[in-house]
Design an enzyme around this catalytic site. Structure first.
Site, PDB file in Angstrom:
ATOM      1  N   GLY A 156       0.850  -1.192   0.000  1.00  0.00           N
ATOM      2  CA  GLY A 156       0.000   0.000   0.000  1.00  0.00           C
ATOM      3  C   GLY A 156       0.886   1.241   0.000  1.00  0.00           C
ATOM      4  O   GLY A 156       2.061   1.184  -0.371  1.00  0.00           O
ATOM      5  N   ARG A 157       0.316   2.332   0.471  1.00  0.00           N
ATOM      6  CA  ARG A 157       1.074   3.595   0.438  1.00  0.00           C
ATOM      7  C   ARG A 157       2.348   3.513   1.255  1.00  0.00           C
ATOM      8  O   ARG A 157       3.399   4.010   0.860  1.00  0.00           O
ATOM      9  CB  ARG A 157       0.201   4.750   0.964  1.00  0.00           C
ATOM     10  N   ILE A 158       2.286   2.886   2.454  1.00  0.00           N
ATOM     11  CA  ILE A 158       3.481   2.857   3.307  1.00  0.00           C
ATOM     12  C   ILE A 158       4.529   1.916   2.697  1.00  0.00           C
ATOM     13  O   ILE A 158       5.721   2.223   2.677  1.00  0.00           O
ATOM     14  CB  ILE A 158       3.133   2.450   4.758  1.00  0.00           C
ATOM     15  N   ARG A 178      -1.665  -8.834  -2.800  1.00  0.00           N
ATOM     16  CA  ARG A 178      -2.746  -9.544  -3.481  1.00  0.00           C
ATOM     17  C   ARG A 178      -2.954  -8.977  -4.884  1.00  0.00           C
ATOM     18  O   ARG A 178      -3.107  -9.691  -5.856  1.00  0.00           O
ATOM     19  CB  ARG A 178      -4.061  -9.380  -2.697  1.00  0.00           C
ATOM     20  N   ALA A 238       3.839  -3.055  11.105  1.00  0.00           N
ATOM     21  CA  ALA A 238       2.428  -3.061  10.698  1.00  0.00           C
ATOM     22  C   ALA A 238       1.531  -3.353  11.904  1.00  0.00           C
ATOM     23  O   ALA A 238       1.018  -2.421  12.539  1.00  0.00           O
ATOM     24  CB  ALA A 238       2.219  -4.061   9.580  1.00  0.00           C
ATOM     25  N   ARG A 239       1.368  -4.609  12.235  1.00  0.00           N
ATOM     26  CA  ARG A 239       0.563  -4.992  13.397  1.00  0.00           C
ATOM     27  C   ARG A 239       1.080  -6.293  13.976  1.00  0.00           C
ATOM     28  O   ARG A 239       1.536  -7.170  13.235  1.00  0.00           O
ATOM     29  CB  ARG A 239      -0.908  -5.219  12.989  1.00  0.00           C
ATOM     30  N   GLU A 268       0.523  -6.976  22.502  1.00  0.00           N
ATOM     31  CA  GLU A 268       1.124  -5.752  23.030  1.00  0.00           C
ATOM     32  C   GLU A 268       0.104  -4.997  23.887  1.00  0.00           C
ATOM     33  O   GLU A 268      -1.101  -5.103  23.622  1.00  0.00           O
ATOM     34  CB  GLU A 268       1.634  -4.854  21.876  1.00  0.00           C
ATOM     35  N   HIS A 286       5.634   0.345  19.375  1.00  0.00           N
ATOM     36  CA  HIS A 286       4.587   0.797  18.431  1.00  0.00           C
ATOM     37  C   HIS A 286       4.682   2.318  18.208  1.00  0.00           C
ATOM     38  O   HIS A 286       3.721   3.049  18.448  1.00  0.00           O
ATOM     39  CB  HIS A 286       3.198   0.401  18.944  1.00  0.00           C
ATOM     40  N   ILE A 287       5.875   2.743  17.751  1.00  0.00           N
ATOM     41  CA  ILE A 287       6.128   4.178  17.546  1.00  0.00           C
ATOM     42  C   ILE A 287       6.247   4.515  16.065  1.00  0.00           C
ATOM     43  O   ILE A 287       6.794   5.562  15.704  1.00  0.00           O
ATOM     44  CB  ILE A 287       7.412   4.642  18.289  1.00  0.00           C
ATOM     45  N   GLY A 288       5.724   3.636  15.209  1.00  0.00           N
ATOM     46  CA  GLY A 288       5.896   3.826  13.762  1.00  0.00           C
ATOM     47  C   GLY A 288       5.537   5.222  13.275  1.00  0.00           C
ATOM     48  O   GLY A 288       6.252   5.822  12.476  1.00  0.00           O
TER      49      GLY A 288
HETATM   50  C1  DGY Z   1      -1.691   3.282  12.642  1.00  0.00           C
HETATM   51  O1  DGY Z   1      -2.012   4.415  12.273  1.00  0.00           O
HETATM   52  O2  DGY Z   1      -2.324   2.283  12.344  1.00  0.00           O
HETATM   53  C2  DGY Z   1      -0.467   3.191  13.478  1.00  0.00           C
HETATM   54  O3  DGY Z   1      -0.208   1.911  13.890  1.00  0.00           O
HETATM   55  C3  DGY Z   1      -0.605   4.140  14.649  1.00  0.00           C
HETATM   56  O4  DGY Z   1       0.591   4.701  14.893  1.00  0.00           O
END
Ligand code: DGY
Length: 326
Positions: A156-158, A178, A238-239, A268, A286-288
């Site tokens: 995706g964008r990221i 996909r 991501a997650r 987490e 989780h500081i992305g």
């Molecule tokens: C999001 O936007 O989904 C990030 O995980 C939050 O920082």
């Protein structure tokens, strides 16, 4: 009469100012997640809500909120939303795509470089006073990033922002998604689509950029880790839950995988203590998306969505157009 909105936890004053100008705001000024029962109770009688990714919004949360029209997440990910339940309740749901792409891509690269060059372990070693003098064979050989193969799962964008950064490192970039990107998009990030097996086999650095859903649960488990090069590094901003942490801990501990950079975890904020005992993993909380500018932009984006939704317009980042009959 002003519409009533709930803000579930501390935002920026700038965002609150805009909300206060338009709405009657029930604000939790503390930066702590409200318990689910309190969210449900405070949603009753509200027209809208600004929520954070730590707030579960599901049928139970919505049960007493008959007048609710919109819930606006301050995050691009929305796995804290039960979208089916929100849609069934006739409530609009929104997220904050776009504004955090570059910051999150920077974080992925920070983890990738730190993992490749063992920056955190080396820092700890220097602080511990263990450095006795420079050595040619210093025991700190890392992995070259330049000219290596960067793999991206989820484009995706990221993912595309991560790919664009690779050109400065003269890397080959492969991805699996996909849906294959348009040729113009592929050219813009100099990335080549491959099947998942090839991605796992060929990547020196594998960056995960999938959204979390039941379909992506444990997308990287023992079998996938076994298919990767033992010299490879896995990066997840991501997650949690996309990776089977148990399998990853095994692979890192027994030399099946060289390293990992993790910003997200299963369960987490609880950390599996075995991660803390591994020197080949870099851990962040989780500081992305965590720069002030980006977190402010996310908050403002959520406010824009809420203002539009409660003004009877289609919010810019509507996740469930079905509620509008679209
Ligand atoms: C999001 O936007 O989904 C990030 O995980 C939050 O920082």
């Amino acid at each position: 009469m002003k519409a009533k909105v709930l803000v579930t936890r501390a935002l920026f004053p700038e965002a609150l100012e805009r909300l206060n100008a338009t709405f009657e705001v029930d604000y939790n000024p503390e930066d702590r997640a409200l318990p689910p029962e309190e969210i449900a109770a405070r949603l009753a009688g509200k027209d809208g809500a600004i929520t954070l990714l730590s707030d579960r919004i599901d049928a139970a949360a919505l049960a007493g909120a008959a007048g609710l029209k919109a819930v606006c997440n301050v995050a691009v990910g929305y796995n804290n939303y039960d979208l089916a339940a929100i849609t069934a309740a006739g409530v609009m749901a929104t997220n904050t795509p776009g504004v955090l792409d570059d910051t999150t891509a920077d974080t992925a690269w920070a983890l990738l470089l730190a993992s490749a060059r063992r920056i955190v372990a080396a820092d700890r070693w220097v602080r511990d006073g263990q450095w006795q003098g420079w050595k040619f064979h210093d025991g700190w050989f890392g992995q070259d990033v330049h000219h290596a193969t960067l793999g991206i799962l989820g484009m995706g964008r990221i993912g595309r922002a991560v790919a664009r950064r690779a050109s400065g490192f003269s890397m080959r970039v492969i991805y699996h998604n996909r849906q294959r990107l348009e040729p113009g998009q592929e050219a813009a990030c100099a990335a080549t689509w491959v099947d998942k097996a090839t991605l796992l086999r060929d990547s020196d650095f594998l960056v995960l950029m999938l959204p979390y859903s039941p379909a992506t649960h444990h997308a990287i488990g023992a079998a996938e880790l076994a298919a990767m090069k033992p010299s490879a590094h896995l990066i997840n901003v991501a997650r949690g839950g996309i990776v089977d942490d148990n399998a990853l801990i095994d692979a890192l501990g027994n030399g099946r995988l060289a390293g990992a950079g993790l910003d997200v975890f299963e369960n987490e904020p609880a950390l599996d203590p075995r991660f803390a005992g591994l020197s080949n993993v870099v851990l962040t909380p989780h500081i992305g998306s965590s720069s002030r500018a980006t977190r402010l932009a996310m908050a403002m984006c959520a406010v824009d969505n809420l203002v539009a939704a409660l003004a009877g317009q289609r919010p810019p980042n509507l996740l469930n157009p079905a509620v509008l009959g679209a």
